[in-house]
Design a protein around this motif. Sequence first.
Motif, PDB file in Angstrom:
ATOM      1  N   TYR A 158     -15.748  -2.552   0.032  1.00 34.96           N
ATOM      2  CA  TYR A 158     -15.655  -2.412  -1.366  1.00 34.96           C
ATOM      3  C   TYR A 158     -14.048  -1.704  -1.635  1.00 34.96           C
ATOM      4  CZ  TYR A 158     -20.463  -2.732  -1.576  1.00 34.96           C
ATOM      5  OH  TYR A 158     -21.663  -3.306  -1.773  1.00 34.96           O
ATOM      6  N   ALA A 159     -13.081  -2.291  -0.589  1.00 38.68           N
ATOM      7  CA  ALA A 159     -11.909  -1.777  -0.675  1.00 38.68           C
ATOM      8  C   ALA A 159     -11.060  -2.598  -1.934  1.00 38.68           C
ATOM      9  CB  ALA A 159     -11.048  -2.237   0.570  1.00 38.68           C
ATOM     10  N   ARG A 160     -11.589  -3.802  -2.429  1.00 39.93           N
ATOM     11  CA  ARG A 160     -10.798  -4.444  -3.458  1.00 39.93           C
ATOM     12  C   ARG A 160     -11.574  -4.524  -4.621  1.00 39.93           C
ATOM     13  NH1 ARG A 160      -9.107 -10.309  -1.362  1.00 39.93           N
ATOM     14  NH2 ARG A 160      -8.900 -10.401  -3.675  1.00 39.93           N
ATOM     15  N   PRO A 161     -10.922  -3.952  -5.844  1.00 39.28           N
ATOM     16  CA  PRO A 161     -11.576  -3.775  -6.980  1.00 39.28           C
ATOM     17  C   PRO A 161     -11.963  -5.064  -7.633  1.00 39.28           C
ATOM     18  CG  PRO A 161      -9.512  -2.639  -7.230  1.00 39.28           C
ATOM     19  CD  PRO A 161      -9.514  -3.307  -5.800  1.00 39.28           C
ATOM     20  N   GLN A 175      -7.806   2.753   0.713  1.00 38.75           N
ATOM     21  CA  GLN A 175      -6.306   3.083   0.838  1.00 38.75           C
ATOM     22  C   GLN A 175      -6.132   4.411   1.595  1.00 38.75           C
ATOM     23  OE1 GLN A 175      -4.591   3.268  -3.267  1.00 38.75           O
ATOM     24  NE2 GLN A 175      -5.544   1.495  -3.588  1.00 38.75           N
ATOM     25  N   VAL A 176      -7.340   4.934   1.991  1.00 37.51           N
ATOM     26  CA  VAL A 176      -6.869   6.233   2.746  1.00 37.51           C
ATOM     27  C   VAL A 176      -7.728   5.994   4.086  1.00 37.51           C
ATOM     28  CG1 VAL A 176      -6.589   7.752   1.029  1.00 37.51           C
ATOM     29  CG2 VAL A 176      -9.053   7.414   1.858  1.00 37.51           C
ATOM     30  N   ASN A 177      -7.466   6.462   5.189  1.00 41.91           N
ATOM     31  CA  ASN A 177      -8.254   6.577   6.356  1.00 41.91           C
ATOM     32  C   ASN A 177      -9.308   7.770   6.143  1.00 41.91           C
ATOM     33  OD1 ASN A 177      -9.429   7.161   8.638  1.00 41.91           O
ATOM     34  ND2 ASN A 177      -7.376   7.271   9.945  1.00 41.91           N
ATOM     35  N   PRO A 178     -10.502   7.458   6.005  1.00 44.40           N
ATOM     36  CA  PRO A 178     -11.470   8.553   5.521  1.00 44.40           C
ATOM     37  C   PRO A 178     -11.480   9.692   6.548  1.00 44.40           C
ATOM     38  CG  PRO A 178     -12.637   6.699   6.258  1.00 44.40           C
ATOM     39  CD  PRO A 178     -10.984   6.013   6.193  1.00 44.40           C
ATOM     40  N   ASP A 179     -11.095   9.468   7.862  1.00 39.19           N
ATOM     41  CA  ASP A 179     -11.189  10.397   8.910  1.00 39.19           C
ATOM     42  C   ASP A 179      -9.663  11.063   9.052  1.00 39.19           C
ATOM     43  OD1 ASP A 179     -13.851  10.196   9.872  1.00 39.19           O
ATOM     44  OD2 ASP A 179     -13.254   8.552  10.815  1.00 39.19           O
ATOM     45  N   LYS A 253     -24.440   4.211  -3.899  1.00 37.81           N
ATOM     46  CA  LYS A 253     -23.018   4.797  -4.292  1.00 37.81           C
ATOM     47  C   LYS A 253     -22.498   5.982  -3.754  1.00 37.81           C
ATOM     48  CE  LYS A 253     -25.184   7.329  -7.952  1.00 37.81           C
ATOM     49  NZ  LYS A 253     -24.844   8.495  -7.613  1.00 37.81           N
ATOM     50  N   ASP A 254     -23.427   6.825  -3.281  1.00 38.52           N
ATOM     51  CA  ASP A 254     -23.305   8.218  -2.824  1.00 38.52           C
ATOM     52  C   ASP A 254     -22.745   7.835  -1.334  1.00 38.52           C
ATOM     53  OD1 ASP A 254     -23.793   9.331  -4.995  1.00 38.52           O
ATOM     54  OD2 ASP A 254     -25.920  10.138  -4.357  1.00 38.52           O
ATOM     55  N   ARG A 255     -23.352   6.802  -0.710  1.00 40.03           N
ATOM     56  CA  ARG A 255     -23.065   6.596   0.873  1.00 40.03           C
ATOM     57  C   ARG A 255     -21.778   5.858   0.605  1.00 40.03           C
ATOM     58  NH1 ARG A 255     -23.012   1.474   2.872  1.00 40.03           N
ATOM     59  NH2 ARG A 255     -24.509   0.564   1.385  1.00 40.03           N
ATOM     60  N   VAL A 256     -21.267   5.144  -0.168  1.00 40.90           N
ATOM     61  CA  VAL A 256     -19.972   4.613  -0.294  1.00 40.90           C
ATOM     62  C   VAL A 256     -18.867   5.739  -0.744  1.00 40.90           C
ATOM     63  CG1 VAL A 256     -18.448   2.957  -1.536  1.00 40.90           C
ATOM     64  CG2 VAL A 256     -20.816   2.356  -0.759  1.00 40.90           C
ATOM     65  N   LEU A 257     -19.243   6.597  -1.499  1.00 39.28           N
ATOM     66  CA  LEU A 257     -18.355   7.601  -1.823  1.00 39.28           C
ATOM     67  C   LEU A 257     -17.996   8.477  -0.639  1.00 39.28           C
ATOM     68  CD1 LEU A 257     -19.486   8.751  -5.492  1.00 39.28           C
ATOM     69  CD2 LEU A 257     -17.268   7.756  -4.702  1.00 39.28           C
ATOM     70  N   VAL A 258     -19.191   8.780   0.240  1.00 40.45           N
ATOM     71  CA  VAL A 258     -18.881   9.630   1.321  1.00 40.45           C
ATOM     72  C   VAL A 258     -18.067   9.098   2.422  1.00 40.45           C
ATOM     73  CG1 VAL A 258     -20.089  10.892   3.131  1.00 40.45           C
ATOM     74  CG2 VAL A 258     -20.945  11.228   0.677  1.00 40.45           C
ATOM     75  N   ASP A 259     -18.429   7.662   2.700  1.00 39.18           N
ATOM     76  CA  ASP A 259     -18.054   7.050   3.623  1.00 39.18           C
ATOM     77  C   ASP A 259     -16.166   6.732   3.428  1.00 39.18           C
ATOM     78  OD1 ASP A 259     -19.340   6.075   5.911  1.00 39.18           O
ATOM     79  OD2 ASP A 259     -20.184   4.691   4.982  1.00 39.18           O
ATOM     80  N   SER A 260     -16.273   6.266   2.273  1.00 38.45           N
ATOM     81  CA  SER A 260     -14.707   6.049   2.009  1.00 38.45           C
ATOM     82  C   SER A 260     -13.681   7.030   1.727  1.00 38.45           C
ATOM     83  CB  SER A 260     -14.768   4.808   0.928  1.00 38.45           C
ATOM     84  OG  SER A 260     -15.416   5.248  -0.366  1.00 38.45           O
TER      85      SER A 260
END
Length: 572
Positions: A158-161, A175-179, A253-260
Amino acid sequence: MSTSTLTRQPLDPEIVALAERHQRNPEALLTILQALQAARGSLTPPAVAEVARALNLPAARAYGLATFYSMLAVTPAPDARHVIRVCDGPACWLKNASLARAALETEFGREWRIERTSCLGLCDRAPAGLIDGKPSGPLLSENRLVERRNWNGESRAYARPLPGETRVLLARVGQVNPDSIESAMQRGAYRALQKALGQSPETVLAEIEASGLSGRGGAGFPTGRKWRAVAQARGEAKYIVCNADESEPLVFKDRVLVDSDPHQLIEGLALAAYAVGAREGFIYIRGEYEPQAARLERAIQQAEAHGWFEHIGEHGFTLHVHRGAGAYICGEETALLESLEGQRGEPRTRPPYPVTHGYHGQPTIVNNVETFCNVPHIVAQGAAWYRSLSGAATPGTKIYTVLGHVNRPGLFEAPFGLTLRQIIDDFGGGMLPEAMFSFALTGGAAGTLVPPALLDIPVDQASTARGVALGAGAFLICDQTVSPVALARELMRFFAVESCGKCTPCRIGTNEAHLILERLAEGQGRAGDLLELARLAELLQTASFCGLGQSAALPLKSALKHFGDIFEACEN
Ligand SMILES: Cc1cc2nc3c(=O)[nH]c(=O)nc-3n(C[C@H](O)[C@H](O)[C@H](O)COP(=O)(O)O)c2cc1C
Ligand code: SF4
Ligand code: FES
């Protein structure tokens, strides 16, 4: 074997070591059982009894807990080490999950244990599964089982809106490295916390109140009011709890928020702690989200190492990640608190509410992941900016999931007040070729079945009264091939499976309603079935102890209201 014989036997050193690691704290019971199962493949009744002894608890308490959670397996003797859990939630059901399960049974049933499970939060990979705990899917391609080496597939970034999206919470996705905290900080992470630490807690609290932020876990309760109640409550300690249980079918959605972007959530939690004066917080994350739990733990360590928690109040702030073990009811805030305290996840009587009597009976904020993720943006850019994002009555943006018979199933962020037609056409890419809109399930399993006549109702936290629930923002779009009776049956089976069993109207009512819906869906209905269904829906809604039973009535009632003729045709 008598109890006296048992107590004389020395305890298994592996179990002793686990108990010692948690200072023999009974609250760690679930965590210890999870660790033991991970090491041994499954639990056995004697092993569970030994854990109880090591923690000085009655064996019945440990056994009651071990049999409550679907991710714990208590078997007489360890069996298959490999487990495939195939989702039977609504999005996967629509994508022939039963076919995938049957094909897996045929090909791998001898070496693997194949289980059914409720929604895994992998709905954008339907039909999805967990293979030895690893997120997998889609398991079918053109109705054939995909090759074993492709089971795990890839999760969507889901990187591209999409055109028309308003990205606030998803702005840093891709846009960020989540780690990497450095990467997140380069893109603005922790600037709001930095700003807040130069202000009083009261200023932060007042900004959240002024923003009109409301809970994104489904009920839409005003967040500022909740925080104010905790700030004013008396207690020995105050706690922040993030609800990352995300077990509502069709919601991921929460999975994507935490993951990204895990630091966005952590910053939101730190701001909450500062605003209400809490020293400790927990992220309760569903056990199926192991990769996300591990990511959060790494991110928390980084935030600690950067000193971000040191200046929150006089004593600083400590944040823990706590893994659930498979139970939809643990998303209900009081059941979650029970689970966090090492008990079966059975809801508590409310009132008193968690704001005064939460974790260990102390004032506690419980908010959803998405709710906390809004907080840094409000603190950084102000309540007026936040309110300007949405023309609808509910301020801010919302993350939606759109699934089913659309060209572009997935997730997007937009203001409140979209119509179902806009969700399908502008964000879902329109209906699939040959597919005609027949109805939608909106809000999640505990939502509404919506007919074509309601396609143009703006959807927000108040639109349930007009027949379209927003819930946690999930939309399953169904074409002419899907029977509303069959979908209602699937939903009721889910509620029956997930009912915690504490109260009779829900424990019996969901099973009875499911039996009737099963008959009707097979064309074997009996005279009086519809009346009985309507009676059960009323009973569930009015007499159930908690929101699970109460909301199980919603999809059923809306299905009977809008598709009564189809139900009647199934009643012989
Ligand atoms: C059966 C049931 C399941 C729930 N599951 C979740 C969940 O998975 N995540 C969540 O945030 N809230 C869930 N809730 C709502 C919580 O009880 C609570 O209202 C919410 O966490 C408050 O956070 P919010 O105000 O930020 O929405 C559930 C409620 C019920 C009755
Ligand atoms: S309504 Fe259902 S889930 Fe809630 S307490 Fe009763 S049995 Fe448990
Ligand atoms: S993962 Fe199957 S319905 Fe959500």
